[in-house]
Design a protein around this motif. Structure first.
Motif, short mmCIF file in Angstrom:
data_model
loop_
_atom_site.label_atom_id
_atom_site.label_comp_id
_atom_site.label_asym_id
_atom_site.label_seq_id
_atom_site.Cartn_x
_atom_site.Cartn_y
_atom_site.Cartn_z
N UNK A 59 4.83 -18.23 4.13
CA UNK A 59 4.47 -17.55 2.80
C UNK A 59 4.80 -16.11 2.85
N UNK A 60 5.56 -15.60 1.93
CA UNK A 60 5.93 -14.17 1.56
C UNK A 60 5.25 -13.72 0.25
N UNK A 61 4.68 -12.84 0.22
CA UNK A 61 4.07 -12.20 -0.93
C UNK A 61 4.98 -11.46 -1.92
N UNK A 62 4.88 -11.81 -3.16
CA UNK A 62 5.64 -11.30 -4.09
C UNK A 62 4.76 -10.17 -5.07
N UNK A 63 4.76 -9.02 -4.80
CA UNK A 63 4.24 -8.07 -5.53
C UNK A 63 4.78 -7.50 -6.68
N UNK A 64 3.98 -7.49 -8.04
CA UNK A 64 4.30 -6.96 -9.07
C UNK A 64 3.28 -6.02 -9.23
N UNK A 65 3.75 -4.79 -9.62
CA UNK A 65 3.02 -3.75 -10.06
C UNK A 65 3.26 -3.13 -11.46
N UNK A 66 2.49 -2.71 -12.17
CA UNK A 66 2.49 -1.84 -13.31
C UNK A 66 1.65 -0.68 -13.52
N UNK A 67 2.28 0.49 -13.42
CA UNK A 67 1.62 1.77 -13.40
C UNK A 67 1.95 2.58 -14.82
N UNK A 68 1.12 3.61 -14.95
CA UNK A 68 1.25 4.64 -15.94
C UNK A 68 1.45 5.87 -15.76
N UNK A 69 2.16 6.56 -16.14
CA UNK A 69 2.52 7.97 -15.83
C UNK A 69 1.23 8.84 -16.52
N UNK A 70 0.81 9.54 -15.70
CA UNK A 70 -0.46 10.50 -16.05
C UNK A 70 0.33 11.28 -17.25
N UNK A 71 -0.91 11.40 -18.48
CA UNK A 71 -0.28 12.09 -19.59
C UNK A 71 -0.61 13.81 -19.15
N UNK A 72 0.23 14.47 -19.89
CA UNK A 72 -0.02 16.08 -19.57
C UNK A 72 -1.35 16.74 -19.97
N UNK A 73 -2.07 17.19 -19.47
CA UNK A 73 -3.22 17.64 -19.95
C UNK A 73 -4.53 17.11 -19.60
N UNK A 122 0.93 -1.25 0.06
CA UNK A 122 0.02 -0.04 -0.10
C UNK A 122 0.81 1.31 0.03
N UNK A 123 1.95 1.26 0.56
CA UNK A 123 3.02 2.45 0.75
C UNK A 123 3.54 2.59 -0.85
N UNK A 124 3.96 1.59 -1.43
CA UNK A 124 4.27 1.77 -2.68
C UNK A 124 3.20 2.35 -3.69
N UNK A 125 2.06 1.73 -3.64
CA UNK A 125 0.97 2.16 -4.34
C UNK A 125 0.42 3.72 -4.19
N UNK A 126 0.41 4.11 -2.80
CA UNK A 126 0.24 5.35 -2.47
C UNK A 126 1.26 6.25 -3.06
N UNK A 127 2.49 6.10 -2.96
CA UNK A 127 3.42 6.87 -3.49
C UNK A 127 3.41 6.94 -5.19
N UNK A 128 3.01 5.90 -5.78
CA UNK A 128 2.93 6.09 -7.25
C UNK A 128 1.84 6.94 -7.45
N UNK A 129 0.67 6.83 -6.87
CA UNK A 129 -0.65 7.34 -7.02
C UNK A 129 -0.26 8.99 -6.81
N UNK A 130 0.37 9.30 -5.86
CA UNK A 130 0.51 10.59 -5.26
C UNK A 130 1.62 11.49 -6.18
N UNK A 131 2.43 10.59 -6.96
CA UNK A 131 3.48 11.17 -7.69
C UNK A 131 2.93 11.26 -9.18
#
Length: 86
Positions: free
Chosen positions: A72-86, A44-53
């Motif tokens: 069991x340890x969770x391996x997390x894989x995220x794909x995010x897209x940088x917002x386009x200008x405008x 959640x910390x990584x997701x929040x940082x991505x969204x906030x930036x």
């Protein structure tokens, strides 16, 4: 946060990390003859940082990684897209 400055608008970022609080040297399952230093992060910390930036979450996977002790340890894989200008 620094990734935001180097990724073009509309560009994608792929992140893979282990969920948790610990860090230290571990022997990875893909090479039992070496040790690598691993930092764990909270999803959640990584997701929040991505969204906030300025990123939009595209997809997320949580994969169970079975440790040698059976835990069991969770391996997390995220794909995010940088917002386009405008």
């Amino acid at each position: 946060e620094k990734c935001h400055d180097v990724i073009k608008p509309g560009g994608l970022i792929y992140l893979s990390f282990m969920h948790g609080e610990k860090c230290g040297f571990e022997t990875p399952s893909f090479n039992r003859e070496t040790e690598i230093f691993i930092y764990y992060h909270h999803r959640d910390s990584i997701i929040n940082t991505l969204v906030e930036t300025g990123f939009i979450m595209i997809n997320m996977w949580e994969l169970d990684y079975v440790e040698q002790d059976g835990s069991i340890t969770k391996d997390i894989i995220l794909i995010a897209k940088k917002r386009s200008i405008g």
